[in-house]
Design a protein around this motif. Structure first.
Motif, PDB file in Angstrom:
ATOM      1  N   ARG A 147      35.034  45.527  34.151  1.00  0.00           N
ATOM      2  CA  ARG A 147      35.358  46.118  35.459  1.00  0.00           C
ATOM      3  C   ARG A 147      34.933  47.589  35.514  1.00  0.00           C
ATOM      4  O   ARG A 147      34.927  48.202  36.555  1.00  0.00           O
ATOM      5  CB  ARG A 147      36.854  46.004  35.743  1.00  0.00           C
ATOM      6  N   CYS A 167      37.506  55.452  30.985  1.00  0.00           N
ATOM      7  CA  CYS A 167      38.547  55.446  29.966  1.00  0.00           C
ATOM      8  C   CYS A 167      38.649  56.823  29.329  1.00  0.00           C
ATOM      9  O   CYS A 167      37.632  57.489  29.127  1.00  0.00           O
ATOM     10  CB  CYS A 167      38.247  54.405  28.885  1.00  0.00           C
ATOM     11  N   THR A 206      39.371  44.281  27.118  1.00  0.00           N
ATOM     12  CA  THR A 206      39.646  43.266  28.131  1.00  0.00           C
ATOM     13  C   THR A 206      39.129  43.683  29.511  1.00  0.00           C
ATOM     14  O   THR A 206      38.632  42.847  30.264  1.00  0.00           O
ATOM     15  CB  THR A 206      41.160  42.962  28.194  1.00  0.00           C
ATOM     16  N   VAL A 207      39.230  44.956  29.848  1.00  0.00           N
ATOM     17  CA  VAL A 207      38.856  45.397  31.205  1.00  0.00           C
ATOM     18  C   VAL A 207      37.474  46.048  31.279  1.00  0.00           C
ATOM     19  O   VAL A 207      37.058  46.470  32.350  1.00  0.00           O
ATOM     20  CB  VAL A 207      39.909  46.366  31.793  1.00  0.00           C
ATOM     21  N   ARG A 208      36.762  46.107  30.169  1.00  0.00           N
ATOM     22  CA  ARG A 208      35.499  46.851  30.158  1.00  0.00           C
ATOM     23  C   ARG A 208      34.494  46.337  31.191  1.00  0.00           C
ATOM     24  O   ARG A 208      33.726  47.097  31.736  1.00  0.00           O
ATOM     25  CB  ARG A 208      34.897  46.906  28.764  1.00  0.00           C
ATOM     26  N   ILE A 238      43.945  46.589  36.888  1.00  0.00           N
ATOM     27  CA  ILE A 238      42.507  46.908  36.893  1.00  0.00           C
ATOM     28  C   ILE A 238      41.704  45.713  37.385  1.00  0.00           C
ATOM     29  O   ILE A 238      40.780  45.862  38.184  1.00  0.00           O
ATOM     30  CB  ILE A 238      42.054  47.370  35.493  1.00  0.00           C
ATOM     31  N   GLU A 239      42.086  44.516  36.959  1.00  0.00           N
ATOM     32  CA  GLU A 239      41.361  43.320  37.391  1.00  0.00           C
ATOM     33  C   GLU A 239      41.533  43.048  38.879  1.00  0.00           C
ATOM     34  O   GLU A 239      40.645  42.503  39.516  1.00  0.00           O
ATOM     35  CB  GLU A 239      41.782  42.113  36.550  1.00  0.00           C
ATOM     36  N   PRO A 279      37.591  49.462  40.859  1.00  0.00           N
ATOM     37  CA  PRO A 279      37.914  49.718  39.450  1.00  0.00           C
ATOM     38  C   PRO A 279      37.196  50.938  38.873  1.00  0.00           C
ATOM     39  O   PRO A 279      37.692  51.551  37.943  1.00  0.00           O
ATOM     40  CB  PRO A 279      37.490  48.434  38.743  1.00  0.00           C
ATOM     41  N   ILE A 312      46.170  45.617  32.580  1.00  0.00           N
ATOM     42  CA  ILE A 312      45.004  44.737  32.696  1.00  0.00           C
ATOM     43  C   ILE A 312      44.952  44.112  34.083  1.00  0.00           C
ATOM     44  O   ILE A 312      43.913  44.125  34.756  1.00  0.00           O
ATOM     45  CB  ILE A 312      45.025  43.651  31.589  1.00  0.00           C
ATOM     46  N   ASP A 313      46.078  43.567  34.549  1.00  0.00           N
ATOM     47  CA  ASP A 313      46.126  42.927  35.867  1.00  0.00           C
ATOM     48  C   ASP A 313      45.804  43.923  36.982  1.00  0.00           C
ATOM     49  O   ASP A 313      45.086  43.594  37.929  1.00  0.00           O
ATOM     50  CB  ASP A 313      47.495  42.299  36.123  1.00  0.00           C
ATOM     51  N   ILE A 360      43.238  46.532  25.345  1.00  0.00           N
ATOM     52  CA  ILE A 360      43.207  46.735  26.801  1.00  0.00           C
ATOM     53  C   ILE A 360      41.804  47.164  27.222  1.00  0.00           C
ATOM     54  O   ILE A 360      41.229  46.612  28.166  1.00  0.00           O
ATOM     55  CB  ILE A 360      44.234  47.796  27.248  1.00  0.00           C
TER      56      ILE A 360
END
Length: 155
Positions: free
Chosen positions: A109, A113, A105-107, A84-85, A90, A81-82, A102
């Motif tokens: 960005r 997938c 949380t990152v969608r 990608i953030e 991204p 997560i970190d 996961i």
């Protein structure tokens, strides 16, 4: 000039192995490492396999070859997560995981997938064909000269 970005694969290592009943011991990780090395060697990519190290607070990075690395961290999900953030690109990331938390949380960005089953299938696929044009021979062969004369006879 525009910066050239290349694909950055972030792979949830144990998620791939365990979700597909491949095990999680050293031999399973070795098999996976070898497959990734064979598939991506020589490509313009960066491949990072992230594994939980269970309890070690030290991040251990091991370079497998010029494009593949393994990372062992206390919390693989949070590390992914970190990463990608923090990424400046991204959308150039391909995230390989089945972990919905996961992905959710990152969608925002918008990394690409890929589920673990499709990813493993892609490792079994033959390499993409090389579409570059064949090199022109230094000299024309007598057969080619005769063919050209037949093709362009009236011109």
């Amino acid at each position: 000039p525009k910066a050239i970005t290349y694909l950055n694969w972030i792979i949830d290592g144990y998620n791939v192995l365990i979700s597909n009943d491949l095990g999680h011991d050293e031999s399973a990780r070795g098999w996976f490492r070898d497959r990734l090395s064979a598939r991506f060697s020589g490509k313009e990519v960066e491949v990072t396999i992230v594994y939980d190290s269970r309890g070690s607070t030290i991040i251990q990075r091991e370079r497998v070859n010029s494009v593949v690395s393994e990372i062992y961290v206390d919390n693989a999900d949070q590390y992914i997560i970190d990463a990608i953030e923090r990424s400046y690109h991204p959308r150039a990331i391909i995230l390989v995981t089945d972990d919905r938390e996961i992905i959710q949380t990152v969608r925002y960005r918008r990394p690409r997938c890929m589920n673990t089953t499709d990813f493993l299938s892609s490792l079994d696929s033959p390499p993409e064909p090389d579409y570059s044009p064949p090199e022109k021979p230094e000299f024309d062969t007598p057969d080619n000269i005769a063919r050209y004369l037949r093709l362009f006879e009236g011109e």
